[in-house]
Design an enzyme around this catalytic site. Structure first.
Site: not given
Length: 212
Positions: A190-191
């Site tokens: 989720r970066l």
């Protein structure tokens, strides 16, 4: 399965500052061409968001028909709900959801109506059935039944059976003059990578990275 259990990781690659061109239209063109090459369904489909006089947002899917450094172009019935809302508030938001490429593009700006010449040129390029449909539908108005729409289509089709279909006076288009463009690329854990271009003046864009 619970909706909260539906998730996936994003692994197709990142977006780095060194990947960004000077102009947002250059990166948009690259990404759009890649969406077309990937054979995505309706790669030019975009969510168009407007706001009514009470501050209520509305969204709908519209097809992008042209873009360049002067803006993004789409066409519509000038009696439609979106057109009415844009007449009262010309601010607009566009969103391209290219899910399978793990990408999104979000655009904010202000609309201006296209010239009559631009509208005639595009309308003349449409299939005749699409031209007739523009005459048959009073977009966003209430219909008693689908049959009423189909009957109107057949009536207009017969009327113009032996000649060209003129541009309806209630049909036109808009150019979105861009204020900002955000590019979103999915990332592992989720970066995600997010970069936003904000217009500083007519000749320069400021670029910033946003937290995912």
């Amino acid at each position: 399965m619970e909706l909260s259990d539906i998730r996936r990781d994003y692994t197709q690659g990142g977006l780095r500052r060194n990947d960004l061109p000077q102009w947002p239209e250059q990166l948009f063109e690259k990404w759009l061409n890649q969406a077309i090459d990937a054979k995505l369904i309706d790669p030019t489909a975009m969510t168009v968001a407007t706001v009514d006089e009470n501050g209520q947002p509305y969204q709908r899917i519209v097809l992008l028909k042209h873009f360049d450094k002067n803006g993004f172009v789409f066409y519509t019935n000038l009696g439609s709900r979106k057109a009415s809302q844009l007449a009262g508030n010309p601010k607009i938001s566009l969103h391209f959801p290219w899910h399978s490429l793990e990408r999104q593009v979000h655009i904010t700006g202000t609309v201006e109506q296209l010239s009559k010449l631009e509208v005639i040129k595009y309308f003349s390029s449409r299939p005749k059935e699409s031209q007739i449909a523009a005459w048959a539908s009073r977009q966003s108005s209430r219909l008693s039944a689908r049959q009423a729409l189909e009957s109107k289509f057949l009536e207009i089709k017969q009327k113009f059976a032996n000649g060209e279909v003129p541009v309806p006076t209630f049909w036109g288009g808009y150019r979105v003059k861009i204020d900002s463009v955000e590019f979103w690329q999915g990332g592992v854990n989720r970066l995600h990578d997010r970069f936003i271009y904000c217009r500083a003046d007519d000749e320069r864009w400021e670029i910033e990275r946003l937290a995912p």
